[in-house]
Design a protein around this motif. Structure first.
Motif, PDB file in Angstrom:
ATOM      1  N   PRO A 150     126.139  -1.687 104.367  1.00  0.00           N
ATOM      2  CA  PRO A 150     126.197  -0.836 103.160  1.00  0.00           C
ATOM      3  C   PRO A 150     126.978   0.448 103.376  1.00  0.00           C
ATOM      4  O   PRO A 150     127.380   1.107 102.417  1.00  0.00           O
ATOM      5  CB  PRO A 150     124.717  -0.541 102.875  1.00  0.00           C
ATOM      6  CG  PRO A 150     124.031  -0.717 104.192  1.00  0.00           C
ATOM      7  CD  PRO A 150     124.774  -1.797 104.891  1.00  0.00           C
ATOM      8  N   SER A 151     127.213   0.813 104.644  1.00  0.00           N
ATOM      9  CA  SER A 151     127.977   2.009 104.957  1.00  0.00           C
ATOM     10  C   SER A 151     129.472   1.715 104.885  1.00  0.00           C
ATOM     11  O   SER A 151     129.975   0.831 105.582  1.00  0.00           O
ATOM     12  CB  SER A 151     127.619   2.522 106.359  1.00  0.00           C
ATOM     13  OG  SER A 151     128.559   3.483 106.801  1.00  0.00           O
ATOM     14  N   THR A 152     130.174   2.443 104.051  1.00  0.00           N
ATOM     15  CA  THR A 152     131.618   2.262 103.936  1.00  0.00           C
ATOM     16  C   THR A 152     132.314   2.571 105.260  1.00  0.00           C
ATOM     17  O   THR A 152     133.262   1.891 105.654  1.00  0.00           O
ATOM     18  CB  THR A 152     132.185   3.173 102.832  1.00  0.00           C
ATOM     19  OG1 THR A 152     131.471   2.951 101.626  1.00  0.00           O
ATOM     20  CG2 THR A 152     133.661   2.897 102.598  1.00  0.00           C
ATOM     21  N   VAL A 153     131.821   3.591 105.958  1.00  0.00           N
ATOM     22  CA  VAL A 153     132.431   3.994 107.228  1.00  0.00           C
ATOM     23  C   VAL A 153     132.308   2.878 108.257  1.00  0.00           C
ATOM     24  O   VAL A 153     133.278   2.507 108.930  1.00  0.00           O
ATOM     25  CB  VAL A 153     131.780   5.283 107.754  1.00  0.00           C
ATOM     26  CG1 VAL A 153     132.271   5.600 109.162  1.00  0.00           C
ATOM     27  CG2 VAL A 153     132.062   6.447 106.820  1.00  0.00           C
ATOM     28  N   VAL A 154     131.111   2.316 108.401  1.00  0.00           N
ATOM     29  CA  VAL A 154     130.875   1.266 109.394  1.00  0.00           C
ATOM     30  C   VAL A 154     131.657   0.010 109.040  1.00  0.00           C
ATOM     31  O   VAL A 154     132.274  -0.626 109.895  1.00  0.00           O
ATOM     32  CB  VAL A 154     129.369   0.969 109.502  1.00  0.00           C
ATOM     33  CG1 VAL A 154     129.127  -0.247 110.401  1.00  0.00           C
ATOM     34  CG2 VAL A 154     128.620   2.176 110.051  1.00  0.00           C
ATOM     35  N   ARG A 155     131.640  -0.359 107.775  1.00  0.00           N
ATOM     36  CA  ARG A 155     132.359  -1.562 107.343  1.00  0.00           C
ATOM     37  C   ARG A 155     133.862  -1.399 107.594  1.00  0.00           C
ATOM     38  O   ARG A 155     134.524  -2.328 108.084  1.00  0.00           O
ATOM     39  CB  ARG A 155     132.091  -1.815 105.856  1.00  0.00           C
ATOM     40  CG  ARG A 155     132.596  -3.157 105.363  1.00  0.00           C
ATOM     41  CD  ARG A 155     132.400  -3.280 103.850  1.00  0.00           C
ATOM     42  NE  ARG A 155     131.018  -3.512 103.507  1.00  0.00           N
ATOM     43  CZ  ARG A 155     130.593  -4.539 102.755  1.00  0.00           C
ATOM     44  NH1 ARG A 155     131.480  -5.422 102.309  1.00  0.00           N
ATOM     45  NH2 ARG A 155     129.332  -4.677 102.447  1.00  0.00           N
ATOM     46  N   TYR A 156     134.388  -0.229 107.280  1.00  0.00           N
ATOM     47  CA  TYR A 156     135.808   0.041 107.517  1.00  0.00           C
ATOM     48  C   TYR A 156     136.144  -0.069 109.000  1.00  0.00           C
ATOM     49  O   TYR A 156     137.147  -0.679 109.373  1.00  0.00           O
ATOM     50  CB  TYR A 156     136.166   1.437 107.002  1.00  0.00           C
ATOM     51  CG  TYR A 156     137.550   1.904 107.391  1.00  0.00           C
ATOM     52  CD1 TYR A 156     138.666   1.536 106.645  1.00  0.00           C
ATOM     53  CD2 TYR A 156     137.741   2.710 108.517  1.00  0.00           C
ATOM     54  CE1 TYR A 156     139.930   1.949 107.002  1.00  0.00           C
ATOM     55  CE2 TYR A 156     139.007   3.128 108.880  1.00  0.00           C
ATOM     56  CZ  TYR A 156     140.100   2.751 108.121  1.00  0.00           C
ATOM     57  OH  TYR A 156     141.360   3.165 108.491  1.00  0.00           O
ATOM     58  N   ARG A 157     135.291   0.494 109.852  1.00  0.00           N
ATOM     59  CA  ARG A 157     135.582   0.500 111.281  1.00  0.00           C
ATOM     60  C   ARG A 157     135.476  -0.902 111.882  1.00  0.00           C
ATOM     61  O   ARG A 157     136.190  -1.223 112.846  1.00  0.00           O
ATOM     62  CB  ARG A 157     134.641   1.462 112.002  1.00  0.00           C
ATOM     63  CG  ARG A 157     135.093   1.811 113.416  1.00  0.00           C
ATOM     64  CD  ARG A 157     136.454   2.464 113.428  1.00  0.00           C
ATOM     65  NE  ARG A 157     136.432   3.776 112.814  1.00  0.00           N
ATOM     66  CZ  ARG A 157     137.511   4.448 112.448  1.00  0.00           C
ATOM     67  NH1 ARG A 157     138.719   3.929 112.634  1.00  0.00           N
ATOM     68  NH2 ARG A 157     137.401   5.646 111.884  1.00  0.00           N
ATOM     69  N   ILE A 168     138.726  -0.299 102.416  1.00  0.00           N
ATOM     70  CA  ILE A 168     138.150  -1.483 103.046  1.00  0.00           C
ATOM     71  C   ILE A 168     139.098  -2.668 102.899  1.00  0.00           C
ATOM     72  O   ILE A 168     139.324  -3.431 103.851  1.00  0.00           O
ATOM     73  CB  ILE A 168     136.776  -1.820 102.423  1.00  0.00           C
ATOM     74  CG1 ILE A 168     135.802  -0.653 102.609  1.00  0.00           C
ATOM     75  CG2 ILE A 168     136.210  -3.099 103.039  1.00  0.00           C
ATOM     76  CD1 ILE A 168     135.405  -0.382 104.026  1.00  0.00           C
ATOM     77  N   GLN A 169     139.669  -2.831 101.706  1.00  0.00           N
ATOM     78  CA  GLN A 169     140.604  -3.930 101.490  1.00  0.00           C
ATOM     79  C   GLN A 169     141.826  -3.821 102.407  1.00  0.00           C
ATOM     80  O   GLN A 169     142.319  -4.814 102.949  1.00  0.00           O
ATOM     81  CB  GLN A 169     141.048  -3.943 100.026  1.00  0.00           C
ATOM     82  CG  GLN A 169     139.923  -4.199  99.031  1.00  0.00           C
ATOM     83  CD  GLN A 169     140.397  -4.040  97.603  1.00  0.00           C
ATOM     84  OE1 GLN A 169     141.591  -4.086  97.306  1.00  0.00           O
ATOM     85  NE2 GLN A 169     139.461  -3.833  96.693  1.00  0.00           N
ATOM     86  N   THR A 170     142.319  -2.597 102.578  1.00  0.00           N
ATOM     87  CA  THR A 170     143.480  -2.376 103.445  1.00  0.00           C
ATOM     88  C   THR A 170     143.146  -2.698 104.900  1.00  0.00           C
ATOM     89  O   THR A 170     143.941  -3.327 105.612  1.00  0.00           O
ATOM     90  CB  THR A 170     143.948  -0.916 103.332  1.00  0.00           C
ATOM     91  OG1 THR A 170     144.242  -0.605 101.975  1.00  0.00           O
ATOM     92  CG2 THR A 170     145.186  -0.675 104.185  1.00  0.00           C
ATOM     93  N   ALA A 171     141.962  -2.266 105.350  1.00  0.00           N
ATOM     94  CA  ALA A 171     141.544  -2.569 106.719  1.00  0.00           C
ATOM     95  C   ALA A 171     141.354  -4.068 106.909  1.00  0.00           C
ATOM     96  O   ALA A 171     141.686  -4.621 107.969  1.00  0.00           O
ATOM     97  CB  ALA A 171     140.248  -1.825 107.042  1.00  0.00           C
ATOM     98  N   ALA A 172     140.831  -4.752 105.887  1.00  0.00           N
ATOM     99  CA  ALA A 172     140.664  -6.204 105.969  1.00  0.00           C
ATOM    100  C   ALA A 172     142.022  -6.894 106.059  1.00  0.00           C
ATOM    101  O   ALA A 172     142.175  -7.888 106.778  1.00  0.00           O
ATOM    102  CB  ALA A 172     139.881  -6.699 104.747  1.00  0.00           C
TER     103      ALA A 172
END
Length: 325
Positions: free
Chosen positions: A250-257, A296-300
């Protein structure tokens, strides 16, 4: 060295009070002096730290600087960095200059001899804390992902972002001083990751910054891990235990990393990982393309690029058809 080591005046003791706004704070005369003092010593060690690369008439000076002066300047640099580790304030440019001095000192035997007894301080109290995403960037990631992406990919950030210099220092430490640094850093990061995995609720939310910094640490040393016969087998368990579960955090930071760290393992022979791990990573990446945050989409997309370059012939077999919604 005197101006590097000298503390700035305490609040209320100076007729010119220190501003609290970051841009004005860096221009405050006392921080400006430290900025130029640290910049000068960095230029000195870069120019005269290795007598092999100086003009013949400067060799005697370079030998003296390498053996004596560089060591004398190391103390003020370490003291300055310790200020931040104790909760004090340092401007970004002063921090970056001090990190650059340490980076240049690693390959020099006279200076590294004095760094080695304090290696845990450098790893745990200098490098690791500087890998945390600043509160302002966390706010941008969550509220203005387009601006966050612009900042992350801006070439100018290399000159102002402390994390860039921190990653460079960490990469050099595990490259040139692997025996002294790598196992210590991995043990420290592993304990932070396990602490995060075991936490729940608000306790877990309070550790999002540690998860982010730990994944950033692993990403920075990914190439060393890939090339190490000792640590390469630990990459898949790391992915399974600490990346896969949080690709839906649920954390945007963790998901992004989690997306970000996959991209740093671009040199890994992914085909050696088990099919179930590869399937899980692929599903996690594709799921994050549906996330509402463009960051998130860009990191994916960056993570998917790693898979496409490795598994292009096999992607149709790995991709599970989407479930009708």
């Amino acid at each position: 060295g005197y101006f590097v080591d000298r503390p700035v005046p305490a609040p209320g003791s100076c007729p010119c009070p220190e501003p609290q706004e970051e841009p004005l704070r860096e221009k405050w005369p006392y921080w400006s002096i430290k900025k130029w003092a640290t910049k000068i010593i960095v230029q000195m060690i870069q120019r005269y730290g290795n007598p092999k690369y100086v003009a013949e008439e400067n060799i005697p000076f370079a030998k003296h600087f390498r053996a004596v002066t560089s060591v004398e300047l190391l103390g003020p640099v370490m003291n300055t960095l310790a200020t931040k580790s104790k909760g004090g304030y340092l401007t970004n440019i002063v921090t970056k200059n001090c990190l650059s001095y340490l980076h240049n000192s690693l390959e020099m035997a006279p200076t590294y001899k004095h760094i080695k007894p304090h290696i845990e301080f450098v790893l745990y109290h200098v490098i690791y804390p500087n890998l945390f995403l600043p509160p302002g960037d966390v706010e941008l990631l969550e509220d203005d992902p387009i601006e966050f992406i612009r900042r992350v990919h801006s070439p100018s950030m290399e000159f102002v972002d402390v994390r860039t210099s921190t990653i460079t220092l960490l990469e050099s430490m595990v490259k040139f001083r692997e025996k002294d640094c790598l196992s210590l850093m991995l043990s420290f990061v592993q304990s932070r990751l396990e602490e995060y995995a075991a936490a729940t609720g608000q306790a877990k939310a309070a550790l999002h910054g540690h998860k982010d910094a730990s994944l950033m640490t692993i990403g920075a040393i990914a190439n060393t891990l890939i090339k190490s016969p000792q640590y390469k087998p630990t990459i898949e368990p790391f992915m399974v235990n600490h990346v896969l579960p949080d690709m839906q955090s649920p954390s945007t930071v963790v998901r992004y990393r989690c997306m970000w760290v996959i991209e740093w393992f671009v040199q890994l022979e992914w085909s050696q990982l088990s099919p179930s791990t590869l399937q899980g990573l692929m599903e996690g990446i594709l799921t994050n393309f549906k996330h509402s945050s463009l960051a998130i989409q860009t990191a994916a997309a960056g993570a998917l690029r790693v898979f496409i370059s490795t598994f292009l012939p096999f992607l149709p077999c790995m991709v599970v058809p989407p479930t009708p919604q």
